[in-house]
Design a protein around this motif. Structure first.
Motif, PDB file in Angstrom:
ATOM      1  N   GLU A 257       0.815  -1.190   0.000  1.00  0.00           N
ATOM      2  CA  GLU A 257       0.000   0.000   0.000  1.00  0.00           C
ATOM      3  C   GLU A 257       0.860   1.255   0.000  1.00  0.00           C
ATOM      4  O   GLU A 257       2.019   1.246   0.413  1.00  0.00           O
ATOM      5  CB  GLU A 257      -0.969   0.003   1.185  1.00  0.00           C
ATOM      6  N   LYS A 258       0.240   2.339  -0.484  1.00  0.00           N
ATOM      7  CA  LYS A 258       0.886   3.648  -0.549  1.00  0.00           C
ATOM      8  C   LYS A 258      -0.144   4.675  -0.136  1.00  0.00           C
ATOM      9  O   LYS A 258      -1.244   4.708  -0.684  1.00  0.00           O
ATOM     10  CB  LYS A 258       1.362   3.918  -1.987  1.00  0.00           C
ATOM     11  N   GLU A 259       0.213   5.487   0.842  1.00  0.00           N
ATOM     12  CA  GLU A 259      -0.727   6.471   1.366  1.00  0.00           C
ATOM     13  C   GLU A 259      -0.285   7.875   0.999  1.00  0.00           C
ATOM     14  O   GLU A 259       0.893   8.223   1.110  1.00  0.00           O
ATOM     15  CB  GLU A 259      -0.822   6.334   2.892  1.00  0.00           C
ATOM     16  N   GLU A 260      -1.253   8.672   0.527  1.00  0.00           N
ATOM     17  CA  GLU A 260      -1.022  10.092   0.273  1.00  0.00           C
ATOM     18  C   GLU A 260      -2.191  10.842   0.912  1.00  0.00           C
ATOM     19  O   GLU A 260      -3.269  10.956   0.344  1.00  0.00           O
ATOM     20  CB  GLU A 260      -0.974  10.392  -1.232  1.00  0.00           C
ATOM     21  N   GLY A 261      -1.994  11.310   2.141  1.00  0.00           N
ATOM     22  CA  GLY A 261      -3.076  11.996   2.843  1.00  0.00           C
ATOM     23  C   GLY A 261      -4.225  11.045   3.120  1.00  0.00           C
ATOM     24  O   GLY A 261      -4.035   9.979   3.703  1.00  0.00           O
ATOM     25  N   ARG A 262      -5.426  11.403   2.660  1.00  0.00           N
ATOM     26  CA  ARG A 262      -6.601  10.545   2.894  1.00  0.00           C
ATOM     27  C   ARG A 262      -6.756   9.457   1.838  1.00  0.00           C
ATOM     28  O   ARG A 262      -7.705   8.671   1.886  1.00  0.00           O
ATOM     29  CB  ARG A 262      -7.863  11.416   2.920  1.00  0.00           C
ATOM     30  N   PHE A 263      -5.855   9.410   0.883  1.00  0.00           N
ATOM     31  CA  PHE A 263      -5.947   8.458  -0.221  1.00  0.00           C
ATOM     32  C   PHE A 263      -4.900   7.361  -0.054  1.00  0.00           C
ATOM     33  O   PHE A 263      -3.719   7.647   0.107  1.00  0.00           O
ATOM     34  CB  PHE A 263      -5.737   9.181  -1.554  1.00  0.00           C
ATOM     35  N   THR A 264      -5.367   6.091  -0.111  1.00  0.00           N
ATOM     36  CA  THR A 264      -4.456   4.952   0.007  1.00  0.00           C
ATOM     37  C   THR A 264      -4.684   4.011  -1.158  1.00  0.00           C
ATOM     38  O   THR A 264      -5.819   3.609  -1.419  1.00  0.00           O
ATOM     39  CB  THR A 264      -4.686   4.196   1.323  1.00  0.00           C
ATOM     40  N   ALA A 265      -3.600   3.683  -1.859  1.00  0.00           N
ATOM     41  CA  ALA A 265      -3.666   2.712  -2.945  1.00  0.00           C
ATOM     42  C   ALA A 265      -3.137   1.378  -2.444  1.00  0.00           C
ATOM     43  O   ALA A 265      -2.157   1.329  -1.705  1.00  0.00           O
ATOM     44  CB  ALA A 265      -2.855   3.192  -4.140  1.00  0.00           C
ATOM     45  N   HIS A 266      -3.810   0.310  -2.852  1.00  0.00           N
ATOM     46  CA  HIS A 266      -3.368  -1.059  -2.547  1.00  0.00           C
ATOM     47  C   HIS A 266      -3.119  -1.765  -3.863  1.00  0.00           C
ATOM     48  O   HIS A 266      -3.978  -1.760  -4.744  1.00  0.00           O
ATOM     49  CB  HIS A 266      -4.451  -1.827  -1.776  1.00  0.00           C
ATOM     50  N   LEU A 267      -1.961  -2.401  -3.995  1.00  0.00           N
ATOM     51  CA  LEU A 267      -1.618  -3.099  -5.224  1.00  0.00           C
ATOM     52  C   LEU A 267      -1.346  -4.563  -4.933  1.00  0.00           C
ATOM     53  O   LEU A 267      -0.587  -4.895  -4.028  1.00  0.00           O
ATOM     54  CB  LEU A 267      -0.389  -2.457  -5.876  1.00  0.00           C
ATOM     55  N   ASN A 268      -1.965  -5.427  -5.736  1.00  0.00           N
ATOM     56  CA  ASN A 268      -1.686  -6.865  -5.700  1.00  0.00           C
ATOM     57  C   ASN A 268      -1.512  -7.307  -7.148  1.00  0.00           C
ATOM     58  O   ASN A 268      -2.494  -7.568  -7.855  1.00  0.00           O
ATOM     59  CB  ASN A 268      -2.833  -7.611  -5.026  1.00  0.00           C
ATOM     60  N   ARG A 269      -0.275  -7.337  -7.607  1.00  0.00           N
ATOM     61  CA  ARG A 269      -0.047  -7.624  -9.026  1.00  0.00           C
ATOM     62  C   ARG A 269      -0.408  -9.060  -9.383  1.00  0.00           C
ATOM     63  O   ARG A 269      -0.825  -9.339 -10.500  1.00  0.00           O
ATOM     64  CB  ARG A 269       1.402  -7.318  -9.398  1.00  0.00           C
ATOM     65  N   ALA A 270      -0.244  -9.989  -8.434  1.00  0.00           N
ATOM     66  CA  ALA A 270      -0.604 -11.385  -8.717  1.00  0.00           C
ATOM     67  C   ALA A 270      -2.095 -11.513  -9.024  1.00  0.00           C
ATOM     68  O   ALA A 270      -2.512 -12.340  -9.837  1.00  0.00           O
ATOM     69  CB  ALA A 270      -0.230 -12.273  -7.531  1.00  0.00           C
ATOM     70  N   SER A 271      -2.899 -10.669  -8.384  1.00  0.00           N
ATOM     71  CA  SER A 271      -4.342 -10.665  -8.609  1.00  0.00           C
ATOM     72  C   SER A 271      -4.751  -9.675  -9.689  1.00  0.00           C
ATOM     73  O   SER A 271      -5.951  -9.531  -9.971  1.00  0.00           O
ATOM     74  CB  SER A 271      -5.084 -10.303  -7.306  1.00  0.00           C
ATOM     75  N   LEU A 272      -3.782  -8.979 -10.268  1.00  0.00           N
ATOM     76  CA  LEU A 272      -4.048  -7.979 -11.314  1.00  0.00           C
ATOM     77  C   LEU A 272      -5.042  -6.937 -10.807  1.00  0.00           C
ATOM     78  O   LEU A 272      -5.983  -6.551 -11.512  1.00  0.00           O
ATOM     79  CB  LEU A 272      -4.577  -8.652 -12.589  1.00  0.00           C
ATOM     80  N   HIS A 273      -4.795  -6.464  -9.584  1.00  0.00           N
ATOM     81  CA  HIS A 273      -5.778  -5.595  -8.943  1.00  0.00           C
ATOM     82  C   HIS A 273      -5.099  -4.459  -8.186  1.00  0.00           C
ATOM     83  O   HIS A 273      -4.124  -4.676  -7.461  1.00  0.00           O
ATOM     84  CB  HIS A 273      -6.631  -6.434  -7.970  1.00  0.00           C
ATOM     85  N   VAL A 274      -5.623  -3.278  -8.395  1.00  0.00           N
ATOM     86  CA  VAL A 274      -5.188  -2.124  -7.609  1.00  0.00           C
ATOM     87  C   VAL A 274      -6.437  -1.381  -7.145  1.00  0.00           C
ATOM     88  O   VAL A 274      -7.401  -1.255  -7.905  1.00  0.00           O
ATOM     89  CB  VAL A 274      -4.234  -1.204  -8.420  1.00  0.00           C
TER      90      VAL A 274
END
Lengths: 111, 115
Positions: free
Chosen positions: A55-72
């Motif tokens: 995960e990567k957080e920028e203020g109130r926004f958080t991205a989650h990446l799972n490349r094995a699942s092809l999902h962000v």
């Protein structure tokens, strides 16, 4: 060719509740992921970029990446009515300048 | 914050006419891009450029030409406009922060209607 799909198409949440948006991609070698926000009639504003699983957080926004699942995913903490906009997922590979965008999720935050 | 300015903001053209969309950036970014945005398709890349004098085809270049006469300016040209080119067009410029990262800055868009 890379396919990027976003879900849901539209989402309504109450102010203060967590908003979660999803993005799936087809090319498992992709390693450059961005979330943009577009207010009506405006250009795109980048919210967060992520390049490795986790995960990567920028203020109130958080991205989650799972490349094995092809999902962000993008999670918006304590959304406000001013966060009402279209959210776009963009995917590319490092060093490749050609981003492929999803069709977007229209988020509405009600007070 | 980097500034990308598009003109015009709105344009109505007739089928078969020539349309030129202009984009200017004042931040000395090497890379510039033209996208179109249509409902259900997100943004699709039409043409892009690595610097003055260079233009490259994107994913949907047919019916469009591009011109990069200077670092600051990147134009999109529709020689014979068709109704299928009715869309909102976005210009973006990019700056590379490191070898694995590029940040794009977008203009506010040009709404083109071809009648």
């Amino acid at each position: 060719q890379q396919k990027v799909q976003q879900s849901p198409e539209s989402l309504t949440v109450s102010e203060g509740a967590m908003a979660s948006l999803n993005c799936t991609f087809s090319d498992g070698t992709s390693d450059n992921f961005r979330w943009y926000r577009q207010h009506s009639g405006k250009g795109l504003e980048m919210l967060v970029s992520i390049f490795s699983d986790g995960e990567k957080e920028e203020g109130r926004f958080t991205a989650h990446l799972n490349r094995a699942s092809l999902h962000v995913s993008l999670h918006i903490r304590e959304p406000q009515p001013s966060d009402s906009a279209v959210y776009l997922c963009a995917v590319s590979m490092k060093g490749n300048y050609k981003y492929v965008f999803g069709a977007g999720t229209r988020l509405k935050v009600i007070a | 914050e980097a500034a990308v300015t598009q003109s015009p903001r709105n344009k109505v053209a007739v089928t078969g006419g020539k349309v030129t969309l202009s984009c200017n950036q004042t931040n000395n970014h090497n890379n510039m891009y033209w996208y179109r945005q249509d409902t259900g398709h997100g943004l699709r890349l039409i043409h892009y450029s690595y610097g003055a004098g260079s233009t490259e085809k994107g994913d949907i270049p047919d019916g469009y030409k591009a011109s990069r006469p200077s670092q600051e300016n990147f134009s999109l040209i529709l020689e014979l406009a068709t109704p299928s080119q009715t869309s909102v067009y976005f210009c973006a410029s990019g700056v590379i922060r490191d070898i694995s990262n590029e940040r794009l800055f977008f203009g506010h868009g040009t709404k083109l209607s071809v009648l």
